[in-house]
Design a protein around this motif. Structure first.
Motif, PDB file in Angstrom:
ATOM      1  N   UNK A  20     -15.490 -13.344   1.405  1.00 16.07           N
ATOM      2  CA  UNK A  20     -14.101 -13.514   0.987  1.00 16.07           C
ATOM      3  C   UNK A  20     -13.181 -12.469   1.594  1.00 16.07           C
ATOM      4  N   UNK A  21     -12.007 -12.885   2.073  1.00 14.29           N
ATOM      5  CA  UNK A  21     -11.015 -11.914   2.542  1.00 14.29           C
ATOM      6  C   UNK A  21     -10.546 -11.056   1.380  1.00 14.29           C
ATOM      7  N   UNK A  22     -10.327  -9.774   1.657  1.00 15.31           N
ATOM      8  CA  UNK A  22      -9.932  -8.836   0.609  1.00 15.31           C
ATOM      9  C   UNK A  22      -8.802  -7.955   1.127  1.00 15.31           C
ATOM     10  N   UNK A  23      -8.047  -7.413   0.201  1.00 12.17           N
ATOM     11  CA  UNK A  23      -6.920  -6.551   0.547  1.00 12.17           C
ATOM     12  C   UNK A  23      -6.750  -5.522  -0.563  1.00 12.17           C
ATOM     13  N   UNK A  24      -6.516  -4.261  -0.167  1.00  8.97           N
ATOM     14  CA  UNK A  24      -6.191  -3.203  -1.119  1.00  8.97           C
ATOM     15  C   UNK A  24      -4.731  -2.830  -0.938  1.00  8.97           C
ATOM     16  N   UNK A  25      -3.963  -2.847  -2.032  1.00  9.69           N
ATOM     17  CA  UNK A  25      -2.569  -2.416  -2.013  1.00  9.69           C
ATOM     18  C   UNK A  25      -2.401  -1.255  -2.990  1.00  9.69           C
ATOM     19  N   UNK A  26      -1.178  -0.807  -3.185  1.00  8.01           N
ATOM     20  CA  UNK A  26      -0.905   0.355  -4.025  1.00  8.01           C
ATOM     21  C   UNK A  26      -1.299   0.092  -5.476  1.00  8.01           C
ATOM     22  N   UNK A  27      -1.594   1.169  -6.187  1.00  3.96           N
ATOM     23  CA  UNK A  27      -1.889   1.056  -7.608  1.00  3.96           C
ATOM     24  C   UNK A  27      -0.612   0.742  -8.373  1.00  3.96           C
ATOM     25  N   UNK A  28      -0.763   0.244  -9.595  1.00  2.00           N
ATOM     26  CA  UNK A  28       0.399  -0.081 -10.416  1.00  2.00           C
ATOM     27  C   UNK A  28       1.231   1.160 -10.699  1.00  2.00           C
ATOM     28  N   UNK A  29       0.568   2.295 -10.944  1.00  2.00           N
ATOM     29  CA  UNK A  29       1.299   3.546 -11.197  1.00  2.00           C
ATOM     30  C   UNK A  29       2.178   3.916 -10.011  1.00  2.00           C
ATOM     31  N   UNK A  30       1.637   3.772  -8.799  1.00  2.00           N
ATOM     32  CA  UNK A  30       2.411   4.111  -7.607  1.00  2.00           C
ATOM     33  C   UNK A  30       3.605   3.175  -7.448  1.00  2.00           C
ATOM     34  N   UNK A  31       3.412   1.895  -7.746  1.00  2.00           N
ATOM     35  CA  UNK A  31       4.518   0.942  -7.646  1.00  2.00           C
ATOM     36  C   UNK A  31       5.643   1.288  -8.611  1.00  2.00           C
ATOM     37  N   UNK A  32       5.280   1.777  -9.800  1.00  2.00           N
ATOM     38  CA  UNK A  32       6.300   2.161 -10.771  1.00  2.00           C
ATOM     39  C   UNK A  32       6.983   3.471 -10.390  1.00  2.00           C
ATOM     40  N   UNK A  60      10.303   1.550  -3.949  1.00  2.00           N
ATOM     41  CA  UNK A  60      10.805   1.278  -2.604  1.00  2.00           C
ATOM     42  C   UNK A  60       9.675   1.362  -1.589  1.00  2.00           C
ATOM     43  N   UNK A  61       8.840   2.349  -1.734  1.00  2.00           N
ATOM     44  CA  UNK A  61       7.734   2.529  -0.790  1.00  2.00           C
ATOM     45  C   UNK A  61       6.560   1.625  -1.119  1.00  2.00           C
ATOM     46  N   UNK A  62       6.069   1.708  -2.346  1.00  4.57           N
ATOM     47  CA  UNK A  62       4.789   1.071  -2.659  1.00  4.57           C
ATOM     48  C   UNK A  62       4.907  -0.422  -2.955  1.00  4.57           C
ATOM     49  N   UNK A  63       5.951  -0.844  -3.644  1.00  3.55           N
ATOM     50  CA  UNK A  63       6.104  -2.282  -3.876  1.00  3.55           C
ATOM     51  C   UNK A  63       6.377  -3.009  -2.564  1.00  3.55           C
ATOM     52  N   UNK A  64       7.223  -2.412  -1.740  1.00  4.34           N
ATOM     53  CA  UNK A  64       7.560  -3.062  -0.475  1.00  4.34           C
ATOM     54  C   UNK A  64       6.341  -3.185   0.427  1.00  4.34           C
ATOM     55  N   UNK A  65       5.594  -2.078   0.577  1.00  3.46           N
ATOM     56  CA  UNK A  65       4.411  -2.105   1.438  1.00  3.46           C
ATOM     57  C   UNK A  65       3.369  -3.075   0.902  1.00  3.46           C
ATOM     58  N   UNK A  66       3.199  -3.104  -0.409  1.00  3.13           N
ATOM     59  CA  UNK A  66       2.197  -3.994  -1.005  1.00  3.13           C
ATOM     60  C   UNK A  66       2.597  -5.456  -0.816  1.00  3.13           C
ATOM     61  N   UNK A  67       3.872  -5.762  -1.046  1.00  2.00           N
ATOM     62  CA  UNK A  67       4.314  -7.150  -0.929  1.00  2.00           C
ATOM     63  C   UNK A  67       4.214  -7.653   0.500  1.00  2.00           C
TER      64      UNK A  67
END
Length: 247
Positions: free
Chosen positions: A210-222, A226-233
């Motif tokens: 299965x393809x997998x992806x790691x993005x920012x943690x929820x704490x970092x997004x909060x 600007x940095x973490x939500x944008x990069x994750x999305x």
């Protein structure tokens, strides 16, 4: 959180919950609960009320340093157990290279989504991270269900990063083999992502077939949207996530 659930958490932590038989002087009235129905038929110990004169008074507070005195007031905040989002994140890596973390895992449509809890010892995500997790799950059209959890250390023993990574891969593949799911999305901090998978975040890799992806943690997004939500999305919509495009 209702009172019965709070008492259940206290009991799971090894703390004895007590309920007064009569109203205590100066205390707010307690809600009458059906304890036998809400606590798995285990009676809750009860303590006799004591007069107010018998309750020890706390010592007078000393003058706080200037840095503390100028800190924002917390008078109107909720109890600490529900305010974990504002506490400093506990490091995933412990002494000797062992890892300590908890993941909350959901099946959302055809995607397994795993969230790193900000407090590995807590029974669930915090108030703010929980709300953000619910919004993200809605994007993937998740149906309400009880989440699964992956705990590290394994079996209560110190667990190295390589062993934890192998166990997590096996855990996800086992869930996918039993319940379906075509992709894996993990919201982890940078330290934990590299320790478990040896890969940079926002870049696609594979867990089994299965393809997998790691993005920012929820704490970092909060903390830094600007940095973490944008990069994750951007990563979630990009070709790196198995070429799936927009969720």
């Amino acid at each position: 959180m209702n009172e019965a659930q709070r008492q259940s958490y206290l009991r799971a932590l090894g703390l004895t919950p007590w309920v007064a038989r009569v109203p205590l002087p100066g205390a707010a009235p307690s809600e009458a609960l059906d304890w036998e129905a809400e606590t798995d038929h285990r009676p809750t110990p009860m303590a006799d009320a004591v007069p107010a004169s018998a309750v020890p008074r706390p010592p007078p507070k000393e003058s706080a340093p200037a840095a503390v005195a100028d800190a924002p007031s917390t008078t109107n905040r909720e109890p600490a157990s529900r305010d974990r989002d504002t506490a400093p994140a506990k490091p995933a890596a412990a002494a000797g290279g062992a890892l300590v973390f908890t993941l909350e895992v959901h099946l959302a449509g055809d995607t397994w989504v795993a969230f790193q809890q900000e407090d590995a010892q807590a029974p669930e995500l915090g108030r703010h991270t929980g709300a953000l997790a619910a919004a993200l799950l809605a994007v993937y059209r998740a149906t309400p269900e009880r989440p699964r959890r992956f705990y590290c250390p394994l079996a209560g023993q110190p667990t190295a990063a390589a062993e934890a990574g192998q166990a997590l891969r096996a855990f996800i593949e086992g869930l996918a083999g039993r319940y379906g799911g075509e992709r894996v999305l993990l919201c982890l901090d940078e330290t934990l992502a590299e320790a478990l998978f040896g890969t940079a975040r926002y870049q696609g890799f594979r867990i089994g077939e299965r393809p997998a992806l790691v993005v920012s943690s929820l704490e970092e997004m909060l903390a830094d949207p600007v940095r973490h939500k944008s990069a994750s999305w951007r990563a979630m919509r990009g070709e790196g996530f198995g070429g799936a495009g927009q969720p």
